[in-house]
Design a protein around this motif. Sequence first.
Motif, mmCIF file in Angstrom:
data_model
loop_
_atom_site.group_PDB
_atom_site.id
_atom_site.type_symbol
_atom_site.label_atom_id
_atom_site.label_comp_id
_atom_site.label_asym_id
_atom_site.label_seq_id
_atom_site.Cartn_x
_atom_site.Cartn_y
_atom_site.Cartn_z
ATOM 1 N N ASP A 74 0.831 -1.196 0.000
ATOM 2 C CA ASP A 74 0.000 0.000 0.000
ATOM 3 C C ASP A 74 0.871 1.253 0.000
ATOM 4 O O ASP A 74 0.616 2.200 -0.749
ATOM 5 N N ILE A 75 1.906 1.237 0.812
ATOM 6 C CA ILE A 75 2.835 2.372 0.859
ATOM 7 C C ILE A 75 3.507 2.552 -0.508
ATOM 8 O O ILE A 75 3.559 3.657 -1.043
ATOM 9 N N ALA A 76 4.013 1.456 -1.075
ATOM 10 C CA ALA A 76 4.746 1.521 -2.341
ATOM 11 C C ALA A 76 3.877 2.004 -3.495
ATOM 12 O O ALA A 76 4.343 2.716 -4.375
ATOM 13 N N LEU A 77 2.603 1.631 -3.491
ATOM 14 C CA LEU A 77 1.733 1.929 -4.630
ATOM 15 C C LEU A 77 0.864 3.162 -4.449
ATOM 16 O O LEU A 77 0.055 3.475 -5.310
ATOM 17 N N THR A 78 1.040 3.872 -3.348
ATOM 18 C CA THR A 78 0.310 5.118 -3.140
ATOM 19 C C THR A 78 1.204 6.262 -3.597
ATOM 20 O O THR A 78 2.338 6.389 -3.146
ATOM 21 N N ALA A 79 0.686 7.075 -4.494
ATOM 22 C CA ALA A 79 1.460 8.220 -4.990
ATOM 23 C C ALA A 79 1.552 9.281 -3.906
ATOM 24 O O ALA A 79 0.547 9.617 -3.272
ATOM 25 N N LYS A 80 2.760 9.776 -3.687
ATOM 26 C CA LYS A 80 2.949 10.858 -2.708
ATOM 27 C C LYS A 80 2.022 12.011 -3.043
ATOM 28 O O LYS A 80 1.858 12.370 -4.200
ATOM 29 N N GLY A 81 1.415 12.577 -1.986
ATOM 30 C CA GLY A 81 0.554 13.740 -2.165
ATOM 31 C C GLY A 81 -0.901 13.424 -2.413
ATOM 32 O O GLY A 81 -1.721 14.320 -2.527
ATOM 33 N N THR A 82 -1.257 12.127 -2.504
ATOM 34 C CA THR A 82 -2.649 11.783 -2.814
ATOM 35 C C THR A 82 -3.516 11.545 -1.587
ATOM 36 O O THR A 82 -4.736 11.513 -1.708
ATOM 37 N N ARG A 83 -2.926 11.369 -0.420
ATOM 38 C CA ARG A 83 -3.706 11.195 0.805
ATOM 39 C C ARG A 83 -3.905 12.566 1.444
ATOM 40 O O ARG A 83 -2.939 13.250 1.782
ATOM 41 N N VAL A 84 -5.142 12.966 1.623
ATOM 42 C CA VAL A 84 -5.457 14.317 2.080
ATOM 43 C C VAL A 84 -4.806 14.667 3.411
ATOM 44 O O VAL A 84 -4.178 15.708 3.553
ATOM 45 N N MET A 85 -4.919 13.811 4.405
ATOM 46 C CA MET A 85 -4.377 14.123 5.720
ATOM 47 C C MET A 85 -2.955 13.608 5.922
ATOM 48 O O MET A 85 -2.373 13.820 6.972
ATOM 49 N N ARG A 86 -2.428 12.919 4.933
ATOM 50 C CA ARG A 86 -1.056 12.386 5.026
ATOM 51 C C ARG A 86 -0.342 12.605 3.699
ATOM 52 O O ARG A 86 -0.042 11.670 2.981
#
Length: 115
Positions: free
Chosen positions: A22-34
């Motif tokens: 999940d960490i590897a495949l989440t693009a930086k900047g796409t999680r609103v609170m993180r």
Amino acid sequence: MISRETGLPITEDEHIIQSMLDIALTAKGTRVMRRNYGTILVPKIDAPMNDEYRMMLMSSLMTAFAEFEPRVEVRRINVNIETAGKPSFMIEAVKKRSNEVLNFNRSFTGGNDAI
């Protein structure tokens, strides 16, 4: 611990791997609170697959795992560029509680289920 795909119980090792993917495949900047959560793997997937990019991927993965997966200490990350230009990675980590080694390999194939 529950699998996010099946809703069935999973082992601690499977949960750690699920979290790291999940960490590897989440693009930086796409999680609103993180905003810092994730890596550069997804937004730069169309980048030229050369040694410089390979090093950027390994660095991004190492930094993200150190910050967002406290249950393990990552010892080794190897990113390979396959003949089709798609990256795959091998990760070796040690679980902090038990000192057990955890190894896994994944290949990035694109799409929503990515790895």
